[in-house]
Design a protein around this motif. Structure first.
Motif, short mmCIF file in Angstrom:
data_model
loop_
_atom_site.label_atom_id
_atom_site.label_comp_id
_atom_site.label_asym_id
_atom_site.label_seq_id
_atom_site.Cartn_x
_atom_site.Cartn_y
_atom_site.Cartn_z
N LYS A 143 40.35 17.37 -15.95
CA LYS A 143 41.39 16.74 -15.14
C LYS A 143 40.77 15.55 -14.38
O LYS A 143 40.04 14.78 -14.96
CB LYS A 143 42.05 17.76 -14.22
CG LYS A 143 42.74 18.87 -15.04
CD LYS A 143 43.53 19.82 -14.19
CE LYS A 143 44.35 20.74 -15.05
NZ LYS A 143 43.59 21.82 -15.67
N GLU B 268 31.34 21.51 -11.24
CA GLU B 268 31.65 22.78 -11.89
C GLU B 268 32.19 22.50 -13.29
O GLU B 268 31.94 23.25 -14.23
CB GLU B 268 32.68 23.53 -11.07
CG GLU B 268 32.59 25.01 -11.30
CD GLU B 268 33.28 25.81 -10.22
OE1 GLU B 268 33.85 25.20 -9.30
OE2 GLU B 268 33.24 27.03 -10.31
N ARG B 269 32.95 21.43 -13.43
CA ARG B 269 33.47 21.05 -14.76
C ARG B 269 32.35 20.72 -15.72
O ARG B 269 32.42 20.98 -16.90
CB ARG B 269 34.40 19.84 -14.65
CG ARG B 269 35.82 20.20 -14.41
CD ARG B 269 36.01 20.58 -12.97
NE ARG B 269 37.37 21.01 -12.70
CZ ARG B 269 37.72 21.65 -11.62
NH1 ARG B 269 36.81 21.97 -10.71
NH2 ARG B 269 38.96 22.00 -11.42
N TYR C 31 42.36 18.50 -20.63
CA TYR C 31 42.89 19.75 -20.10
C TYR C 31 41.96 20.36 -19.05
O TYR C 31 42.41 20.84 -18.01
CB TYR C 31 43.13 20.76 -21.23
CG TYR C 31 43.81 22.00 -20.72
CD1 TYR C 31 45.20 22.04 -20.59
CD2 TYR C 31 43.08 23.09 -20.27
CE1 TYR C 31 45.84 23.15 -20.06
CE2 TYR C 31 43.71 24.21 -19.75
CZ TYR C 31 45.08 24.23 -19.65
OH TYR C 31 45.70 25.31 -19.11
N LEU C 32 40.66 20.32 -19.34
CA LEU C 32 39.72 21.07 -18.50
C LEU C 32 39.23 20.31 -17.28
O LEU C 32 39.11 20.85 -16.19
CB LEU C 32 38.49 21.46 -19.33
CG LEU C 32 38.70 22.59 -20.32
CD1 LEU C 32 37.54 22.66 -21.25
CD2 LEU C 32 38.86 23.89 -19.57
N VAL D 236 47.92 26.94 -23.52
CA VAL D 236 46.73 26.09 -23.36
C VAL D 236 46.46 25.34 -24.66
O VAL D 236 46.31 24.12 -24.69
CB VAL D 236 45.49 26.95 -23.00
CG1 VAL D 236 44.23 26.11 -23.01
CG2 VAL D 236 45.68 27.60 -21.64
N PHE E 142 30.89 23.41 -17.88
CA PHE E 142 31.52 23.78 -19.16
C PHE E 142 30.88 23.00 -20.32
O PHE E 142 31.06 23.34 -21.47
CB PHE E 142 33.02 23.44 -19.18
CG PHE E 142 33.83 24.04 -18.08
CD1 PHE E 142 33.40 25.18 -17.41
CD2 PHE E 142 35.03 23.47 -17.71
CE1 PHE E 142 34.16 25.72 -16.40
CE2 PHE E 142 35.80 24.02 -16.70
CZ PHE E 142 35.35 25.14 -16.04
N LEU F 133 36.53 26.98 -22.25
CA LEU F 133 37.67 27.38 -21.41
C LEU F 133 37.28 28.48 -20.43
O LEU F 133 38.11 28.95 -19.67
CB LEU F 133 38.83 27.87 -22.29
CG LEU F 133 39.46 26.83 -23.22
CD1 LEU F 133 40.46 27.48 -24.14
CD2 LEU F 133 40.14 25.73 -22.43
N ASN F 134 36.03 28.89 -20.49
CA ASN F 134 35.51 29.90 -19.56
C ASN F 134 36.27 31.22 -19.71
O ASN F 134 36.71 31.82 -18.73
CB ASN F 134 35.63 29.37 -18.12
CG ASN F 134 34.67 30.07 -17.18
OD1 ASN F 134 33.74 30.73 -17.64
ND2 ASN F 134 34.90 29.94 -15.90
N ILE G 82 49.63 33.01 -22.73
CA ILE G 82 49.04 31.95 -21.89
C ILE G 82 48.14 31.04 -22.72
O ILE G 82 48.21 29.81 -22.63
CB ILE G 82 48.24 32.55 -20.70
CG1 ILE G 82 49.15 33.41 -19.82
CG2 ILE G 82 47.53 31.48 -19.89
CD1 ILE G 82 50.30 32.70 -19.15
N LEU G 83 47.31 31.66 -23.57
CA LEU G 83 46.40 30.82 -24.37
C LEU G 83 47.17 29.94 -25.34
O LEU G 83 46.75 28.83 -25.64
CB LEU G 83 45.40 31.69 -25.13
CG LEU G 83 44.24 32.22 -24.30
CD1 LEU G 83 43.24 32.93 -25.17
CD2 LEU G 83 43.54 31.11 -23.53
#
Lengths: 819, 53
Positions: A568, A121-122, A565-566, A494, A125, A154-155, A490-491
């Motif tokens: 991991k 799934e990663r 970040y995305l 991030v 992106f 970042l979807n 929140i962003l």
């Protein structure tokens, strides 16, 4: 998730290739057009079912089924496959994907399908692959484009869709409110007109109604309620029909139209409105700050003189944080004021325009009532449509202005149009004068009260509707503000995490020249600001002042920061497709160290056309000899030829076995020169003579490297003696003796090389004469390489409470204090 | 999930703001669940229109 084995059949330029990385890093090198990127495409396809290179801008006519396979396999798509054995959490899993059915990924054992999907799934992106295309997307692109690219990583599409929903609700509610407000004004105007009042007020209405009731011999009523207006009034025998306008009503209508068309304040307000709209067009960013108002107000009271952001606990890098917040607070006040003013003025204009429209309709009804046939219907229609366009424009003036859909007709021209006076009002005036009053006072009172029942009901309904509409508008605005505030908060976290990692990675690459480097990655409306510090000169866009090489470094660092970040720990494979082009040798070495230190568990697949970079990756132990693949001699029938990178000494041995001394000598000379070039770099060797070309030969490199090595070894022995490290002293002295012997021996052999500086004379050497030269150099090389980890020893500054200089290797087996 | 978790975090923060505002007393849960369930603008506006008193 790591790749253990990979088999590619008929994908892009590859016919068939098998490699076995066994979870370790892979380097694929070779000239342009050798098929390296085809291997990258194949892995990309296996992970995502797509080939990034065939998607996006400029790829409209490229299709996976036509252009993703080898040209010879377009009619045999079932045979275009990528097969891999992967390892996830210690489990061995087989994957297979074919261009024939690109969406289907075959997973064996089947029960691991969800595990694989979670990892891949990663990959959807696109953050597993960095190529030249991404450099254009992140570093050199415009802020808006960069925001789109990063938001897509970042979807955040869904978040943006939800924000659009809230904007829609806010705008829709605001439009509803303007309609409700206009309807109320219209209802009031009709009451004012009916009762011949100067100004609307409920008390004035009640007084007037009571005065009419007295004419009809009825008592006063205490409150104005629709049902009570004619309560206790005897029905008047000749009651007028509702549709017929009284003389007084017509007179009032004429007077109101004249007042409205002479209103200079509407003209002035429309000019003020256009001025405000033009200002806001130029300062679109201000809208963003309005949602930060409370945050900034709080911030000012908390920040004090510390220059540290109370929210993030980080130091503000651009001057005084308090002054920055105060400046923003002022901007917000100005922007908020402008938005409120626009709303107020547009509402006012809309109400007046709607009243005028309504009065003109009444006046035209009066024309019909008197059977006047003077008004040209087309002119009347045109006039009404001009009023309509202004009424509609005032519902959302900012949007229409930004979209260039402002009404064509000027409001001043509409109001001063002679049509109103000449064709509508004058004939009515004249007729009223001729006809004169026709009805008795009682008749008029009865008619007025009858009409008032309806007018008052309408007034009360529109009043309630306006109240409700005002509250909904307030709620809709609050929902949007809360959503934007939550999103930004929140962003910001991030982007802050990405910014911190970006800075850390970049500093690790450029610690020598940009140790004070900092960056700013933050959202600003629909854009993403990305600024970097340039040698204490302030913040600039990344491609403004930094060199190409530095931009390449930034790109790599931003990619890794986003990846960290995305992705991991879910997807360990990272592909770097020919990206480190403009970075010099020293900084490439730092990249190797960053890969090793910050991403020890990742599996890198690195392609490059630069053999020196490939070699450096091996020297720095990023890749083992086994996983170096040399792609060469691509042709359409066979695809790339694949050659495993052989050991230098094996290659020389092979040449000598074939009695090919010139080839062996060439290899030794060339590799020795490169090797000692690296040693000088790793040991920061001194003693190289100055040359303008900065090029030295083997003799110069070897001499500088050996003298520096001896110097450090002597220092290490002296320091160990000072610390009474007897065992270490013994080991180092043994090494010194061995080194002297090897150097001495190689120096003898060096004579052979010196004598034949132009190695063409080596062609005359016999194999047996050259073998000792090779052995001596092999031993000499080994002095500079750790026998445990195989990495080259290097001179570094160890950071600690007391920084010290050491000579060490990657595994730490070699550790000399050379302070 | 990178993207999903960001979306969740934003919605959770948004819910806190809505729930603590008296303006939405009695309808905050309804609104938040409509947003979470991606009911769309029309549905959310309908909730406001039916529950504005």
């Amino acid at each position: 998730m790591k790749i253990m084995n990979l088999e590619i059949k008929n994908i892009r330029g590859i016919k068939t290739i098998k490699i076995q990385p066994e979870g370790h890093n892979v380097v694929i090198f070779g000239p342009n057009g050798a098929g390296k990127s085809a291997l990258v495409d194949a892995i990309d396809f296996l992970f995502t079912g797509k080939i990034s290179r065939l998607t996006g801008e400029g790829t409209k006519f490229l299709k996976l089924k036509e252009h993703g396979c080898h040209v010879d396999s377009r009619d045999d798509l079932k045979n275009t496959v990528v097969i891999a054995k992967i390892e996830v959490d210690g489990k061995n899993i087989s994957l297979m994907r074919s261009i024939h059915r690109p969406r289907f990924l075959q997973v064996k054992p089947k029960k691991e399908t969800n595990l694989v999907k979670e990892c891949l799934e990663r990959a959807s992106f696109g953050i597993h692959l960095l190529s030249r295309r991404e450099i254009l997307r992140y570093i050199t692109s415009e802020a808006g484009q960069r925001a789109k690219a990063i938001m897509s990583l970042l979807n955040l599409g869904e978040i943006e869709r939800q924000r659009s929903d809230f904007v829609f609700i806010r705008n829709d509610s605001s439009t509803d409110f303007k309609h409700a407000d206009s309807n109320l004004e219209k209802a009031k105007s009709e009451v004012v007109n009916l009762l011949s009042l100067k100004k609307f007020s409920e008390k004035a209405c009640l007084d007037k109604v009571n005065s009419l009731r007295i004419i009809l011999n009825a008592p006063k009523i205490p409150t104005l309620i629709q049902e009570k207006i004619k309560d206790g009034v005897e029905p008047w025998p000749f009651g007028a029909i509702e549709e017929v306008l009284t003389t007084k009503q017509i007179e009032n209508t004429i007077e109101e139209i004249r007042n409205l068309t002479k209103l200079d304040d509407i003209i002035l307000k429309s000019q003020e409105l256009e001025g405000l709209l033009e200002k806001l067009d130029k300062e679109a960013a201000l809208e963003q700050y309005i949602s930060y108002k409370r945050l900034i107000d709080e911030g000012i009271s908390l920040v004090g003189d510390k220059n540290v952001c109370p929210l993030y606990g980080r130091k503000w890098k651009r001057g005084s944080f308090r002054s920055f917040l105060i400046e923003k607070q002022k901007e917000i006040e100005i922007a908020s004021g402008r938005y409120e003013k626009i709303d107020e003025i547009s509402g006012h204009i809309k109400n007046k325009v709607d009243l005028l429209k309504n009065d003109i309709i009444l006046a035209l009804r009066a024309h019909k009532q008197f059977k006047l046939e003077i008004v040209d219907e087309k002119r009347a229609e045109k006039y009404m449509s001009q009023l309509d366009s202004w009424s509609k424009a005032m519902l959302n003036p900012l949007k229409l202005h930004q979209e260039g859909k402002w009404p064509r007709s000027n409001l001043e021209e509409i109001l001063s149009n002679p049509f109103v006076e000449d064709a509508v009002l004058d004939p009515l005036d004249h007729t009223l004068h001729v006809v004169g009053p026709q009805l008795s006072a009682q008749q008029i009172a009865w008619d007025t009260l009858t009409k008032m029942e309806d007018r008052w009901k309408t007034y009360q309904e529109t009043l309630e509707a306006r109240k409700a509409s005002e509250k909904i508008k307030k709620m809709a605005q609050a929902l949007l503000d809360y959503f934007v505030k939550a999103r930004n908060s929140i962003l910001s976290d991030v982007y802050d995490a990405v910014e911190k990692n970006f800075e850390r990675y970049y500093k690790s690459l450029h610690s020598e020249d940009e140790s004070g480097f900092c960056a700013n990655i933050s959202p600003k409306q629909a854009e993403l600001v990305f600024e970097v510090e340039f040698y204490n000169q302030g913040m600039f866009p990344p491609h403004a002042l930094h060199s190409e090489g530095h931009q390449d470094s930034m790109d790599v660092c931003l990619f890794f920061a986003l990846n960290k970040y995305l992705v991991k720990e879910f997807l360990d494979v990272i592909i770097l497709d020919d990206v480190i082009m403009s970075i010099d040798s020293a900084h490439r070495r730092n990249i190797c160290r960053m890969l090793r230190k910050s991403f020890p568990s990742k599996q890198f697949i690195i392609t490059t056309h630069d053999a020196t970079w490939a070699k450096q990756l091996k020297t720095e132990c990023i890749v083992t000899k086994k996983n170096m693949f040399h792609f060469l001699n691509w042709n359409i029938d066979t695809g790339p030829m694949l050659e495993m990178d052989k050991d230098l000494w094996d290659k020389i041995k092979e040449d000598l076995t074939n009695d090919d001394v010139p080839s062996a000598a060439h290899k030794l000379r060339r590799n020795a020169e490169c090797f000692f070039d690296d040693v000088c770099d790793f040991l920061r060797a001194t003693g190289l003579p100055y040359t303008a070309t900065r090029q030295w030969d083997l003799g110069e490199f070897a001499s500088a490297a050996i003298s520096t090595y001896k110097k450090y070894l002597r220092r290490a022995i002296a320091n160990a003696k000072k610390m009474d490290q007897n065992e270490k002293v013994k080991t180092l002295e043994e090494l010194e003796n061995k080194a002297n012997e090897v150097i001495k021996r190689s120096a003898i052999e060096q004579w052979a090389i010196n004598k034949n500086v132009h190695y063409s004379r080596w062609e005359e050497f016999h194999r047996r004469d050259f073998e000792p030269v090779v052995e001596a150099f092999k031993d000499l090389f080994n002095l500079f390489v750790c026998s445990s980890c195989g990495s080259m020893i290097s001179h570094i500054r160890k950071i600690g409470r007391k920084p010290e200089f050491i000579v060490t290797c990657n595994c730490g087996e070699v550790f000399w204090n050379v302070e | 999930m990178g993207g999903k978790s960001i979306s969740d975090l934003i919605l959770s923060q948004f819910s806190k703001y809505v729930e603590s505002d008296e303006l939405f007393e009695g309808i905050s849960a309804l609104l938040v669940s409509a947003v979470r369930e991606k009911k769309g603008a029309t549905k959310i506006k309908e909730i406001l229109e039916k529950n504005h008193k």
